[in-house]
Design a protein around this motif. Structure first.
Motif, PDB file in Angstrom:
ATOM      1  N   LEU A  14      -4.395 -18.109  -5.042  1.00  0.00           N
ATOM      2  CA  LEU A  14      -3.448 -17.791  -6.110  1.00  0.00           C
ATOM      3  C   LEU A  14      -2.502 -16.686  -5.683  1.00  0.00           C
ATOM      4  O   LEU A  14      -1.311 -16.717  -5.992  1.00  0.00           O
ATOM      5  N   ALA A  15      -3.016 -15.697  -4.979  1.00  0.00           N
ATOM      6  CA  ALA A  15      -2.181 -14.569  -4.545  1.00  0.00           C
ATOM      7  C   ALA A  15      -2.832 -13.906  -3.343  1.00  0.00           C
ATOM      8  O   ALA A  15      -4.043 -14.008  -3.145  1.00  0.00           O
ATOM      9  N   GLU A  16      -2.012 -13.201  -2.563  1.00  0.00           N
ATOM     10  CA  GLU A  16      -2.504 -12.476  -1.394  1.00  0.00           C
ATOM     11  C   GLU A  16      -1.705 -11.198  -1.223  1.00  0.00           C
ATOM     12  O   GLU A  16      -0.494 -11.185  -1.480  1.00  0.00           O
ATOM     13  N   LEU A  38      -4.537  -4.793  -3.025  1.00  0.00           N
ATOM     14  CA  LEU A  38      -5.104  -4.928  -4.365  1.00  0.00           C
ATOM     15  C   LEU A  38      -4.056  -4.571  -5.421  1.00  0.00           C
ATOM     16  O   LEU A  38      -3.969  -5.227  -6.458  1.00  0.00           O
ATOM     17  N   ASP A  39      -3.235  -3.550  -5.139  1.00  0.00           N
ATOM     18  CA  ASP A  39      -2.185  -3.177  -6.094  1.00  0.00           C
ATOM     19  C   ASP A  39      -1.191  -4.326  -6.268  1.00  0.00           C
ATOM     20  O   ASP A  39      -0.774  -4.632  -7.380  1.00  0.00           O
ATOM     21  N   GLN A  40      -0.818  -4.956  -5.166  1.00  0.00           N
ATOM     22  CA  GLN A  40       0.144  -6.080  -5.251  1.00  0.00           C
ATOM     23  C   GLN A  40      -0.424  -7.235  -6.073  1.00  0.00           C
ATOM     24  O   GLN A  40       0.238  -7.735  -6.981  1.00  0.00           O
ATOM     25  N   VAL A  41      -1.651  -7.646  -5.763  1.00  0.00           N
ATOM     26  CA  VAL A  41      -2.182  -8.818  -6.476  1.00  0.00           C
ATOM     27  C   VAL A  41      -2.483  -8.469  -7.935  1.00  0.00           C
ATOM     28  O   VAL A  41      -2.346  -9.309  -8.818  1.00  0.00           O
ATOM     29  N   SER A  42      -2.858  -7.194  -8.197  1.00  0.00           N
ATOM     30  CA  SER A  42      -3.161  -6.803  -9.579  1.00  0.00           C
ATOM     31  C   SER A  42      -1.908  -6.816 -10.445  1.00  0.00           C
ATOM     32  O   SER A  42      -1.987  -6.933 -11.666  1.00  0.00           O
TER      33      SER A  42
END
Ligand code: ADP
Length: 248
Positions: A227-229, A232-236
């Protein structure tokens, strides 16, 4: 088969159980030396992905290339293990009647060398590596304790040490901090960061404080696909990830 410098490369991997796609056209690329955290809600396909990489589950379609050459989808579990993929399952399985030291020595010498271990002293090289691993897993003070006497956290770190002793090219680690205290969780992140100085690691975990402490690239799985990569800040901050986790 695609030529790639990646350590591990999954492309178009689909696994169906009774028509239900546990993995759906999944792609993943792990660079040599990398540590990657795989997160995702229950049922996202994380365990199935690990099972495909280790050969426990054979995909319907897709390729899994390891170390630039082997297409793992053609190999069985035992052959894949000999290529240098080691897995640590969620539940620790150390030898309870042996000391921390002997658990590590058994892993270092290989289980087939049980007899030699009981009858001969470890070699100088084995002793040196043993000390290094005890330091990485922070268990020097516990080295003479029996496995049975260790805390849950200590058993997990010992098992990480035993995997390290086998020197795999890629370490797969399943939910290492399940059931740990906050302090143990933080220590586990430090241990794995230390392990990652010499080994490539893929770690599956739910605990976000742990994933934050790891500080590595994250892959979010959802319904069997990426779904996303990113960090952690970016995907959150990704609205699709927020929706999957919080149902908004
Ligand atoms: P995760 O580890 O992310 O929680 P899993 O890989 O365990 O997810 O499961 C993904 C989906 O595949 C789930 O819906 C699960 O019920 C299903 N699944 C996993 N293994 C099997 C199996 N052996 N038979 C049928 N369904 C399975």
């Amino acid at each position: 088969m695609r030529s790639t410098s990646a350590l591990l490369y999954l492309s178009g991997v689909t696994v169906s159980f009774d028509g239900f796609k546990a993995l759906n056209n999944l792609s993943l690329l792990i660079e040599p030396g990398e540590m990657r955290a795989i997160i995702g809600p229950n049922g996202a396909g994380k365990t199935t992905m690990m099972d495909v990489i280790t050969g426990k589950t054979r995909p319907d379609t897709g390729e899994v290339v390891f170390d630039g050459q082997a297409d793992l989808t053609k190999l069985d579990e035992a052959s894949i293990a000999t290529l240098g993929i080691g897995r640590k399952f969620q539940k620790p399985t150390v030898f309870e009647n042996h000391t921390v030291r002997d658990n590590l020595l058994l892993a270092l010498a290989g289980m087939r060398s049980w007899y030699r271990l009981l009858t001969a002293a470890p070699t100088k090289a084995e002793n040196e590596r043993l000390e290094e691993i005890l330091s990485i897993i922070r268990m020097g003070p516990q080295q003479h304790m029996l496995g049975a006497r260790l805390s849950h956290g200590q058993k997990q770190w010992l098992e990480i040490g035993m995997l390290l002793a086998q020197n795999p090219k890629l370490m797969l680690v399943d939910e290492p901090v399940a059931g740990m205290t906050d302090v143990e969780t933080e220590t586990t992140a430090q241990v794995l960061r230390e392990v990652n100085k010499s080994h490539s690691v893929v770690v599956v975990e739910h605990d976000m404080s742990f994933v934050r402490a790891l500080g590595v690239k994250v892959t979010v799985l959802h319904e069997g696909s990426t779904l996303a990569e990113g960090s952690l800040d970016q995907v959150s901050a990704d609205p699709r990830v927020v929706e999957v986790y919080l149902g908004r």
